[in-house]
Design a protein around this motif. Structure first.
Motif, mmCIF file in Angstrom:
data_model
loop_
_atom_site.group_PDB
_atom_site.id
_atom_site.type_symbol
_atom_site.label_atom_id
_atom_site.label_comp_id
_atom_site.label_asym_id
_atom_site.label_seq_id
_atom_site.Cartn_x
_atom_site.Cartn_y
_atom_site.Cartn_z
ATOM 1 N N ALA A 149 9.526 -0.673 -11.463
ATOM 2 C CA ALA A 149 8.972 -0.961 -10.139
ATOM 3 C C ALA A 149 9.391 -2.352 -9.679
ATOM 4 O O ALA A 149 9.823 -2.536 -8.533
ATOM 5 C CB ALA A 149 7.447 -0.834 -10.152
ATOM 6 N N LEU A 150 9.271 -3.333 -10.571
ATOM 7 C CA LEU A 150 9.666 -4.699 -10.212
ATOM 8 C C LEU A 150 11.144 -4.756 -9.856
ATOM 9 O O LEU A 150 11.536 -5.380 -8.870
ATOM 10 C CB LEU A 150 9.362 -5.658 -11.359
ATOM 11 C CG LEU A 150 7.883 -5.919 -11.613
ATOM 12 C CD1 LEU A 150 7.709 -6.649 -12.935
ATOM 13 C CD2 LEU A 150 7.284 -6.712 -10.473
ATOM 14 N N THR A 151 11.969 -4.089 -10.655
ATOM 15 C CA THR A 151 13.408 -4.079 -10.401
ATOM 16 C C THR A 151 13.707 -3.449 -9.041
ATOM 17 O O THR A 151 14.510 -3.964 -8.269
ATOM 18 C CB THR A 151 14.142 -3.300 -11.513
ATOM 19 O OG1 THR A 151 13.889 -3.946 -12.757
ATOM 20 C CG2 THR A 151 15.628 -3.238 -11.261
ATOM 21 N N ASN A 152 13.024 -2.350 -8.738
ATOM 22 C CA ASN A 152 13.297 -1.614 -7.504
ATOM 23 C C ASN A 152 12.690 -2.269 -6.265
ATOM 24 O O ASN A 152 13.220 -2.110 -5.172
ATOM 25 C CB ASN A 152 12.782 -0.178 -7.610
ATOM 26 C CG ASN A 152 13.592 0.648 -8.584
ATOM 27 O OD1 ASN A 152 14.719 0.307 -8.910
ATOM 28 N ND2 ASN A 152 13.015 1.736 -9.059
ATOM 29 N N HIS A 153 11.574 -2.973 -6.417
ATOM 30 C CA HIS A 153 10.817 -3.445 -5.260
ATOM 31 C C HIS A 153 10.961 -4.929 -4.970
ATOM 32 O O HIS A 153 10.737 -5.361 -3.845
ATOM 33 C CB HIS A 153 9.313 -3.169 -5.455
ATOM 34 C CG HIS A 153 8.988 -1.738 -5.708
ATOM 35 N ND1 HIS A 153 7.832 -1.348 -6.354
ATOM 36 C CD2 HIS A 153 9.655 -0.590 -5.401
ATOM 37 C CE1 HIS A 153 7.803 -0.026 -6.442
ATOM 38 N NE2 HIS A 153 8.895 0.453 -5.880
ATOM 39 N N LEU B 103 0.834 -1.207 0.000
ATOM 40 C CA LEU B 103 0.000 0.000 0.000
ATOM 41 C C LEU B 103 0.867 1.255 0.000
ATOM 42 O O LEU B 103 0.551 2.245 -0.671
ATOM 43 C CB LEU B 103 -0.940 0.005 1.204
ATOM 44 C CG LEU B 103 -2.098 -0.988 1.125
ATOM 45 C CD1 LEU B 103 -2.829 -1.059 2.457
ATOM 46 C CD2 LEU B 103 -3.064 -0.611 0.009
ATOM 47 N N THR B 104 1.970 1.224 0.728
ATOM 48 C CA THR B 104 2.886 2.358 0.756
ATOM 49 C C THR B 104 3.502 2.581 -0.621
ATOM 50 O O THR B 104 3.601 3.720 -1.096
ATOM 51 C CB THR B 104 3.981 2.130 1.817
ATOM 52 O OG1 THR B 104 3.345 1.984 3.090
ATOM 53 C CG2 THR B 104 4.947 3.300 1.880
ATOM 54 N N LEU B 105 3.914 1.486 -1.270
ATOM 55 C CA LEU B 105 4.473 1.611 -2.620
ATOM 56 C C LEU B 105 3.428 2.151 -3.590
ATOM 57 O O LEU B 105 3.741 2.988 -4.442
ATOM 58 C CB LEU B 105 5.001 0.259 -3.101
ATOM 59 C CG LEU B 105 6.259 -0.247 -2.386
ATOM 60 C CD1 LEU B 105 6.552 -1.689 -2.785
ATOM 61 C CD2 LEU B 105 7.450 0.651 -2.665
ATOM 62 N N ASN B 106 2.175 1.681 -3.468
ATOM 63 C CA ASN B 106 1.105 2.193 -4.332
ATOM 64 C C ASN B 106 0.976 3.705 -4.187
ATOM 65 O O ASN B 106 0.809 4.424 -5.182
ATOM 66 C CB ASN B 106 -0.235 1.547 -3.989
ATOM 67 C CG ASN B 106 -0.377 0.144 -4.532
ATOM 68 O OD1 ASN B 106 0.429 -0.325 -5.324
ATOM 69 N ND2 ASN B 106 -1.412 -0.543 -4.089
ATOM 70 N N ALA B 107 1.040 4.195 -2.958
ATOM 71 C CA ALA B 107 0.815 5.616 -2.693
ATOM 72 C C ALA B 107 2.003 6.483 -3.076
ATOM 73 O O ALA B 107 1.824 7.619 -3.512
ATOM 74 C CB ALA B 107 0.488 5.825 -1.210
ATOM 75 N N ASN B 108 3.211 5.953 -2.920
ATOM 76 C CA ASN B 108 4.393 6.803 -3.013
ATOM 77 C C ASN B 108 5.300 6.540 -4.196
ATOM 78 O O ASN B 108 6.102 7.407 -4.548
ATOM 79 C CB ASN B 108 5.236 6.659 -1.735
ATOM 80 C CG ASN B 108 4.491 7.098 -0.508
ATOM 81 O OD1 ASN B 108 3.810 8.108 -0.521
ATOM 82 N ND2 ASN B 108 4.612 6.328 0.554
ATOM 83 N N ASP B 109 5.221 5.366 -4.796
ATOM 84 C CA ASP B 109 6.286 4.972 -5.720
ATOM 85 C C ASP B 109 5.802 4.516 -7.084
ATOM 86 O O ASP B 109 6.617 4.216 -7.937
ATOM 87 C CB ASP B 109 7.122 3.851 -5.071
ATOM 88 C CG ASP B 109 8.594 3.979 -5.402
ATOM 89 O OD1 ASP B 109 9.122 5.096 -5.253
ATOM 90 O OD2 ASP B 109 9.197 2.979 -5.816
ATOM 91 N N LEU B 110 4.494 4.449 -7.294
ATOM 92 C CA LEU B 110 3.991 3.952 -8.571
ATOM 93 C C LEU B 110 3.210 5.047 -9.282
ATOM 94 O O LEU B 110 2.384 5.722 -8.684
ATOM 95 C CB LEU B 110 3.093 2.726 -8.362
ATOM 96 C CG LEU B 110 3.853 1.460 -7.946
ATOM 97 C CD1 LEU B 110 2.877 0.391 -7.496
ATOM 98 C CD2 LEU B 110 4.695 0.944 -9.094
ATOM 99 N N ILE B 111 3.492 5.197 -10.570
ATOM 100 C CA ILE B 111 2.799 6.203 -11.374
ATOM 101 C C ILE B 111 1.684 5.556 -12.181
ATOM 102 O O ILE B 111 0.541 5.985 -12.147
ATOM 103 C CB ILE B 111 3.793 6.912 -12.325
ATOM 104 C CG1 ILE B 111 4.835 7.667 -11.501
ATOM 105 C CG2 ILE B 111 3.059 7.866 -13.269
ATOM 106 C CD1 ILE B 111 6.015 8.134 -12.313
#
Length: 100
Positions: free
Chosen positions: A84-88, A39-47
């Motif tokens: 995103a996959l590479t980073n997460h 949820l944090t990644l959805n809010a902060n890191d995904l466009i």
């Protein structure tokens, strides 16, 4: 790991859908922590996409309207999901139990 080669692209009515299975939930010892992280990644890191749960898998999905969709938009979305996959991925897999 998971990469762009695993992204499934499909048509659903007026949308082009992008979906990639990120990891299985089986073996995740701290689901609450994992879900909070997603949820944090959805809010902060995904466009262009978002993480979700599909059956027993964490998935990364995105949707674009097919009307006026051009190749650049398509490529940017694939690139964003791949980045995103590479980073997460490595961080997300730390929620799985270590296998012997």
């Amino acid at each position: 790991g998971t990469s762009a080669e695993n992204i499934v692209v499909s048509l659903s009515g007026p949308l082009v859908l992008f979906r990639v299975r990120v990891m299985e939930l089986e073996g995740v010892k701290n689901k609450e922590g994992l879900f909070g992280e997603l949820l944090t990644l959805n809010a902060n890191d995904l466009i262009h996409g978002s993480y979700g749960i599909e059956g027993d898998h964490v998935v990364l999905t995105a949707g674009l309207p097919i009307e006026n969709l051009d190749y650049n938009e398509f490529q940017v979305t694939v690139d964003d999901l791949s980045l995103a996959l590479t980073n997460h991925y490595e961080n997300l897999t730390t929620y799985r139990e270590a296998t012997a």
